[in-house]
Design an enzyme around this catalytic site. Structure first.
Site, PDB file in Angstrom:
ATOM      1  N   LYS A 287      40.409  49.787  42.922  1.00  0.00           N
ATOM      2  CA  LYS A 287      41.076  50.804  42.119  1.00  0.00           C
ATOM      3  C   LYS A 287      40.245  52.082  42.155  1.00  0.00           C
ATOM      4  O   LYS A 287      39.045  52.061  41.936  1.00  0.00           O
ATOM      5  CB  LYS A 287      41.239  50.310  40.674  1.00  0.00           C
ATOM      6  CG  LYS A 287      42.142  51.180  39.805  1.00  0.00           C
ATOM      7  CD  LYS A 287      42.384  50.532  38.443  1.00  0.00           C
ATOM      8  CE  LYS A 287      43.324  51.389  37.612  1.00  0.00           C
ATOM      9  NZ  LYS A 287      43.596  50.803  36.274  1.00  0.00           N
ATOM     10  N   GLU A 376      51.644  39.821  25.282  1.00  0.00           N
ATOM     11  CA  GLU A 376      51.977  40.181  23.905  1.00  0.00           C
ATOM     12  C   GLU A 376      52.462  38.986  23.097  1.00  0.00           C
ATOM     13  O   GLU A 376      52.115  38.825  21.916  1.00  0.00           O
ATOM     14  CB  GLU A 376      53.029  41.289  23.888  1.00  0.00           C
ATOM     15  CG  GLU A 376      52.541  42.635  24.380  1.00  0.00           C
ATOM     16  CD  GLU A 376      52.565  42.793  25.900  1.00  0.00           C
ATOM     17  OE1 GLU A 376      52.101  43.825  26.406  1.00  0.00           O
ATOM     18  OE2 GLU A 376      53.052  41.844  26.580  1.00  0.00           O
ATOM     19  N   ARG A 404      58.173  43.163  23.222  1.00  0.00           N
ATOM     20  CA  ARG A 404      58.112  42.004  24.104  1.00  0.00           C
ATOM     21  C   ARG A 404      57.769  40.729  23.336  1.00  0.00           C
ATOM     22  O   ARG A 404      57.860  39.633  23.879  1.00  0.00           O
ATOM     23  CB  ARG A 404      57.078  42.245  25.202  1.00  0.00           C
ATOM     24  CG  ARG A 404      57.190  43.615  25.856  1.00  0.00           C
ATOM     25  CD  ARG A 404      56.243  43.789  27.012  1.00  0.00           C
ATOM     26  NE  ARG A 404      56.900  43.442  28.255  1.00  0.00           N
ATOM     27  CZ  ARG A 404      56.288  43.414  29.439  1.00  0.00           C
ATOM     28  NH1 ARG A 404      55.001  43.698  29.516  1.00  0.00           N
ATOM     29  NH2 ARG A 404      56.946  43.105  30.528  1.00  0.00           N
TER      30      ARG A 404
END
Length: 644
Positions: A287, A376, A404
């Site tokens: 990244k 979540e 969610r």
């Protein structure tokens, strides 16, 4: 400042142009694309490190696949900048995340190359599988590819999709982009699992030998393909226990390979494109690749704001006077203070320790604060389990992400009346991330659930006091505290904790004829509006309601018995929100008043700065003042105004 793409990149207006280039030119395209992303984001802002990490993959996918007929799903859209630039949006990319400009995420209404809207994580495999199944049913030969990060792979939805994909017999390629990062470093057993695959020297050596052998076999003969497949499977079973996870789900596993080797990527994707059935390609990337500072501190450079691309200096506002803190930092520091006083307090967040500022507690009290990954649902039910054992859990989830885990809030927390404390960060209009991230709906979807307390602070002191109240032993209800992204209003915010009576609001000022009822941070917009209105001879009352459930009925009786005109203000949807609660009260008790509801309209609000969006939706100070002036001219009636 005009930013020009490199000479090859400026010739690529869509993927067909990319396909005209020779393989030997692809690395130069990658270099130019990476530099163009650096140039644009340094000057205009946006997400940064994620897209740099998949430059080679973006080029290889559009070079090999026949997009948009073949369908790519990016998970999540943070990494799709290269994809957007290669698919006709290069010259308009300076408008990325700006008001009325390009979305920061793939968006179906923006381009035919954006096959699926992906602002939230872990949806790509399900979506791409649906596309692959539809293609099979219709007899089409299109390919479906899901690009998912290892952080997104931690979510249960990704595993549900893989479990189905393995038996769906559809032509699906899952590309696992493994960089050990989401926004913060990844956590959990899956990270260790993927590390084992990528670092096993025996597995990697034998894998290369098998791949070389497969490349030399005459693939047109079924015997040769079957033999290679068996050899590959046997090698995985003997050498790498880790690979058995994907194989056991009946996904053919390939990799890991270097995600920055454009030649290897192109060759591999060409091979896999001709191979039917569900399969997974594991690529290893960095990244922030190509920008040294981003490679070194990937969390900081996820979305750094504007910066000097040469020195790496991130530009910050010049501060001459003390500034209010961000609400998230008030939460992060206050939970530590409370935890030092109350040993039963714990903190939980799903993959957002930096964004929520729970990182401070994780650093200071690592045995009491937990990042559970992009999960979540698990975060909510884990918190519920802890609460059954007497723990006071602050479960910190962004408002739009809490959607969610709605079933878990109802089934695992509210029905059992477990005193979990939900701190909903990024409530209201969040700005440049747009409709996938706006926290519009939590007031409406939380206040309809029995047993919940739903509150919102007007400022930092109120946030601290609500947090203090929620963790007291006397509170035995699930407790929701919602607050916005960004700064509050109090530079001197570290005030003593004080208990708040649950369900009681505050009268901030009395007035004449008209009253403004605010919920949460927009109360500060109302205060500013009142200052302007008083210079024009209009003197509204102002009430900070604090709670939408239970709502302060005594205060509402006071309001409707004294004022014939009422304005409600909230940073939530006008449908079913705080204003609706006030309207329900008014109707139930037979009050006759002119009522106007200001808030987020019943439509999707696109991206822009929070200030631009508040103005568009007409609940900023100007919008409130305009509504009050307008109402002072009206006869009694009920209306809803939300910048429509």
């Amino acid at each position: 400042m005009e930013i020009r793409p490199g000479h090859l990149l400026q010739s690529i207006n869509h993927p067909d142009d990319l396909k005209k280039l020779g393989r030997e030119q692809l690395q130069l395209v990658c270099d130019e694309l990476r530099q163009y992303i650096i140039d644009i984001v340094s000057v205009h802002g946006g997400h940064f490190a994620a897209s740099l990490g998949v430059v080679e993959l973006s080029v290889a996918l559009h070079y090999v696949y026949n997009t948009p007929y073949d369908q790519l799903v990016w998970d999540v859209g943070h990494q799709a900048y290269g994809h957007k630039i290669l698919t006709g949006r290069r010259d308009n990319f300076v408008t990325n995340r700006k008001y009325k400009g390009l979305s920061g995420f793939p968006k179906r209404s923006e381009s035919i190359y954006d096959t699926f809207g992906v602002g939230h994580s872990s949806t790509s495999i399900s979506a791409a599988l649906g596309m692959a199944m539809a293609a099979k049913y219709k007899g089409e030969h299109r390919k479906s590819v899901a690009v998912i990060g290892d952080g997104s792979m931690t979510a249960g939805m990704a595993f549900e999709a893989m479990n189905h994909a393995g038996v769906a017999d559809s032509d699906l390629l899952i590309i696992l982009n493994d960089n050990c990062m989401s926004i913060d470093p990844n956590v959990g057993a899956l990270k260790e699992y993927l590390t084992d695959i990528t670092t096993s020297p025996t597995y990697n050596r034998l894998r290369d030998e098998v791949w070389n052998l497969m490349g030399k076999l005459p693939v047109g003969k079924n015997f040769s393909r079957d033999m290679a497949s068996k050899l590959e499977a046997g090698m995985k079973g003997m050498v790498s226990k880790s690979s058995n996870l994907f194989e056991s789900l009946k996904l053919r596993y390939f990799g890991p390979i270097d995600g920055h080797n454009i030649t290897k990527l192109v060759d591999t994707l060409k091979d896999l494109r001709e191979m039917p059935g569900p399969k997974l390609l594991h690529i290893v990337t960095v990244k922030g690749k190509g920008y040294a500072l981003a490679e070194k501190d990937q969390t900081k450079w996820h979305a750094p704001g504007l910066f000097d691309k040469v020195t790496g200096e991130i530009y910050k506002k010049k501060i001459e006077t003390p500034q209010p803190p961000k609400y998230q930092d008030v939460f992060g520091q206050s939970i530590i203070e409370l935890a030092e006083q109350n040993s039963s307090i714990m903190g939980v967040t799903p993959a957002m320790p930096s964004g929520s500022s729970l990182k401070f507690m994780m650093e200071k009290m690592p045995h009491r604060a937990f990042d559970v990954g992009i999960c979540e649902q698990h975060a909510v039910t884990l918190s519920a389990g802890l609460a059954t054992q007497g723990m006071r859990v602050f479960c910190n989830i962004y408002s739009s992400f809490m959607q969610r885990a709605y079933d878990q809030v109802v089934h695992d927390v509210a029905i059992q009346k477990l005193p979990v404390i939900f701190c909903l960060d990024r409530a209201g209009l969040v700005g440049e991330d747009g409709p996938t991230h706006h926290g519009c709906y939590d007031i409406a979807y939380m206040r309809c659930i029995p047993n919940l307390v739903v509150s919102a602070p007007m400022n930092e002191q109120e946030l601290r006091n609500l947090m203090y109240t929620a963790q007291l032993e006397s509170n035995q209800s699930p407790f929701v505290i919602r607050y916005p992204r960004g700064e509050g209003v109090m530079p001197e915010w570290r005030t003593p904790f004080e208990a708040v009576t649950i369900g009681k609001g505050r009268r901030l000022k009395t007035g004449k004829e008209i009253a403004i009822l605010s919920f949460g941070h927009p109360g500060n917009f109302a205060t500013a509006a009142i200052r302007e209105l008083r210079t024009q001879g209009i003197d509204p009352a102002h009430y900070d309601m604090r709670f939408v459930k239970p709502i302060d009925e005594a205060l509402l009786h006071e309001v409707f018995s004294q004022y014939s005109k009422v304005v409600t203000v909230e940073d939530g949807t006008v449908v079913g929100g705080f204003g609706s609660a006030v309207l329900e009260f008014m109707n139930e008790h037979g009050y006759k008043a002119s009522l106007r509801i200001l808030g987020i309209p019943d439509r999707l609000v696109e991206h822009g700065t929070p200030k631009e969006l508040h103005r568009e939706c007409a609940y900023d100070a100007q919008g409130i003042a305009d509504a009050v002036r307008d109402m002072m001219k009206e006869t009694v009636k009920v209306s809803v105004s939300a910048g429509i």
